[in-house]
Design a protein around this motif. Structure first.
Motif, mmCIF file in Angstrom:
data_model
loop_
_atom_site.group_PDB
_atom_site.id
_atom_site.type_symbol
_atom_site.label_atom_id
_atom_site.label_comp_id
_atom_site.label_asym_id
_atom_site.label_seq_id
_atom_site.Cartn_x
_atom_site.Cartn_y
_atom_site.Cartn_z
ATOM 1 N N PHE A 32 0.825 -1.203 0.000
ATOM 2 C CA PHE A 32 0.000 0.000 0.000
ATOM 3 C C PHE A 32 0.863 1.257 0.000
ATOM 4 C CE2 PHE A 32 -2.113 3.347 2.463
ATOM 5 C CZ PHE A 32 -3.210 3.580 1.648
ATOM 6 N N LEU A 33 1.892 1.280 0.843
ATOM 7 C CA LEU A 33 2.766 2.448 0.912
ATOM 8 C C LEU A 33 3.512 2.683 -0.400
ATOM 9 C CD1 LEU A 33 4.247 2.143 4.506
ATOM 10 C CD2 LEU A 33 2.553 3.782 3.675
ATOM 11 N N VAL A 34 3.964 1.620 -1.031
ATOM 12 C CA VAL A 34 4.654 1.753 -2.320
ATOM 13 C C VAL A 34 3.686 2.272 -3.377
ATOM 14 C CG1 VAL A 34 5.742 0.442 -4.192
ATOM 15 C CG2 VAL A 34 6.447 0.059 -1.832
ATOM 16 N N ALA A 35 2.453 1.757 -3.380
ATOM 17 C CA ALA A 35 1.466 2.215 -4.356
ATOM 18 C C ALA A 35 1.145 3.690 -4.156
ATOM 19 C CB ALA A 35 0.196 1.363 -4.249
ATOM 20 N N VAL A 36 0.946 4.108 -2.924
ATOM 21 C CA VAL A 36 0.636 5.516 -2.654
ATOM 22 C C VAL A 36 1.805 6.410 -3.061
ATOM 23 C CG1 VAL A 36 0.248 7.181 -0.802
ATOM 24 C CG2 VAL A 36 -1.069 5.070 -0.867
ATOM 25 N N GLY A 37 3.007 6.004 -2.729
ATOM 26 C CA GLY A 37 4.185 6.783 -3.116
ATOM 27 C C GLY A 37 4.333 6.884 -4.624
ATOM 28 N N SER A 38 4.078 5.798 -5.327
ATOM 29 C CA SER A 38 4.177 5.807 -6.785
ATOM 30 C C SER A 38 3.128 6.718 -7.397
ATOM 31 C CB SER A 38 4.004 4.391 -7.340
ATOM 32 O OG SER A 38 5.017 3.555 -6.861
ATOM 33 N N ILE A 39 1.916 6.660 -6.888
ATOM 34 C CA ILE A 39 0.841 7.510 -7.414
ATOM 35 C C ILE A 39 1.150 8.980 -7.163
ATOM 36 C CG2 ILE A 39 -1.596 8.131 -7.096
ATOM 37 C CD1 ILE A 39 -2.095 5.097 -6.631
ATOM 38 N N ARG A 40 1.633 9.305 -5.974
ATOM 39 C CA ARG A 40 1.977 10.706 -5.675
ATOM 40 C C ARG A 40 3.095 11.193 -6.595
ATOM 41 N NH1 ARG A 40 2.485 12.269 0.430
ATOM 42 N NH2 ARG A 40 2.519 14.265 -0.602
ATOM 43 N N TYR A 41 4.087 10.360 -6.840
ATOM 44 C CA TYR A 41 5.182 10.739 -7.744
ATOM 45 C C TYR A 41 4.650 10.948 -9.154
ATOM 46 C CZ TYR A 41 9.429 10.456 -10.523
ATOM 47 O OH TYR A 41 10.428 10.723 -11.409
ATOM 48 N N TYR A 42 3.817 10.043 -9.628
ATOM 49 C CA TYR A 42 3.246 10.135 -10.974
ATOM 50 C C TYR A 42 2.414 11.411 -11.113
ATOM 51 C CZ TYR A 42 0.400 9.041 -15.050
ATOM 52 O OH TYR A 42 -0.235 9.088 -16.252
ATOM 53 N N VAL A 43 1.593 11.716 -10.124
ATOM 54 C CA VAL A 43 0.751 12.915 -10.170
ATOM 55 C C VAL A 43 1.615 14.171 -10.218
ATOM 56 C CG1 VAL A 43 -0.875 14.304 -8.817
ATOM 57 C CG2 VAL A 43 -1.282 11.869 -9.125
ATOM 58 N N SER A 44 2.679 14.204 -9.453
ATOM 59 C CA SER A 44 3.534 15.395 -9.475
ATOM 60 C C SER A 44 4.209 15.553 -10.835
ATOM 61 C CB SER A 44 4.567 15.329 -8.355
ATOM 62 O OG SER A 44 5.515 14.317 -8.604
ATOM 63 N N ARG A 45 4.609 14.460 -11.445
ATOM 64 C CA ARG A 45 5.248 14.538 -12.765
ATOM 65 C C ARG A 45 4.242 14.952 -13.834
ATOM 66 N NH1 ARG A 45 10.218 15.287 -12.940
ATOM 67 N NH2 ARG A 45 10.384 14.235 -14.907
ATOM 68 N N VAL A 46 3.044 14.425 -13.782
ATOM 69 C CA VAL A 46 2.014 14.770 -14.762
ATOM 70 C C VAL A 46 1.609 16.232 -14.604
ATOM 71 C CG1 VAL A 46 -0.381 14.303 -15.436
ATOM 72 C CG2 VAL A 46 1.194 12.421 -15.072
ATOM 73 N N SER A 47 1.561 16.723 -13.379
ATOM 74 C CA SER A 47 1.224 18.130 -13.152
ATOM 75 C C SER A 47 2.233 19.049 -13.833
ATOM 76 C CB SER A 47 1.177 18.428 -11.659
ATOM 77 O OG SER A 47 0.150 17.704 -11.048
ATOM 78 N N VAL A 48 3.494 18.697 -13.788
ATOM 79 C CA VAL A 48 4.531 19.493 -14.454
ATOM 80 C C VAL A 48 4.302 19.484 -15.966
ATOM 81 C CG1 VAL A 48 7.004 19.624 -14.959
ATOM 82 C CG2 VAL A 48 6.224 19.172 -12.630
ATOM 83 N N VAL A 49 3.997 18.324 -16.518
ATOM 84 C CA VAL A 49 3.767 18.221 -17.964
ATOM 85 C C VAL A 49 2.564 19.062 -18.369
ATOM 86 C CG1 VAL A 49 3.112 16.646 -19.822
ATOM 87 C CG2 VAL A 49 4.864 15.968 -18.181
ATOM 88 N N TYR A 50 1.473 18.959 -17.614
ATOM 89 C CA TYR A 50 0.290 19.755 -17.947
ATOM 90 C C TYR A 50 0.559 21.252 -17.760
ATOM 91 C CZ TYR A 50 -2.836 15.843 -18.755
ATOM 92 O OH TYR A 50 -3.437 14.748 -19.273
ATOM 93 N N GLY A 51 1.374 21.607 -16.811
ATOM 94 C CA GLY A 51 1.770 23.005 -16.652
ATOM 95 C C GLY A 51 2.539 23.510 -17.854
ATOM 96 N N ASP A 52 3.440 22.679 -18.371
ATOM 97 C CA ASP A 52 4.193 23.053 -19.574
ATOM 98 C C ASP A 52 3.262 23.191 -20.775
ATOM 99 O OD1 ASP A 52 6.491 22.983 -18.064
ATOM 100 O OD2 ASP A 52 7.137 20.997 -18.799
ATOM 101 N N ILE A 53 2.311 22.286 -20.906
ATOM 102 C CA ILE A 53 1.350 22.358 -22.009
ATOM 103 C C ILE A 53 0.502 23.624 -21.898
ATOM 104 C CG2 ILE A 53 -0.711 21.273 -22.990
ATOM 105 C CD1 ILE A 53 0.568 18.558 -22.236
ATOM 106 N N THR A 54 0.048 23.927 -20.693
ATOM 107 C CA THR A 54 -0.754 25.137 -20.481
ATOM 108 C C THR A 54 0.034 26.385 -20.833
ATOM 109 O OG1 THR A 54 -1.984 24.043 -18.717
ATOM 110 C CG2 THR A 54 -2.073 26.440 -18.780
ATOM 111 N N ALA A 55 1.293 26.435 -20.441
ATOM 112 C CA ALA A 55 2.133 27.590 -20.758
ATOM 113 C C ALA A 55 2.342 27.718 -22.265
ATOM 114 C CB ALA A 55 3.470 27.468 -20.038
#
Length: 61
Positions: A32-55
Motif C-alpha cells: 500500500f505504501l509503495v502504491a501511494v508513493g508511486s501515485i503521488r510521484y506520478y501525479v507530481s510529474r504529470v502536473s509538471v507536464v500539464y503546466g508546460d502544455i498550459t504555458a
C-alpha cells in the motif's frame, strides 16, 4: 488456576497461525505504501507536464 494460565500462555506462544496473518498484514501495508508513493510521484510529474502544455498554449494565443 495459575497452571492453566501458564499452559494457555505456552500454547499461545507456540501457535504460528497468528504470525502468518501478521506477516500478510505487514506485506499488504508495505505494498500500500509503495502504491501511494508511486501515485503521488506520478501525479507530481504529470502536473509538471500539464503546466508546460498550459504555458505553451497560453503563449501561442
Amino acid at each position: 488456576m495459575t497452571d492453566r494460565i501458564r499452559a494457555e500462555a505456552v500454547r499461545f506462544a507456540r501457535d504460528v497461525h497468528g504470525s502468518t496473518a501478521m506477516e500478510y498484514a505487514l506485506l499488504g501495508g508495505m505494498i500500500f505504501l509503495v502504491a501511494v508513493g508511486s501515485i503521488r510521484y506520478y501525479v507530481s510529474r504529470v502536473s509538471v507536464v500539464y503546466g508546460d502544455i498550459t504555458a505553451a498554449v497560453t503563449q501561442g494565443n
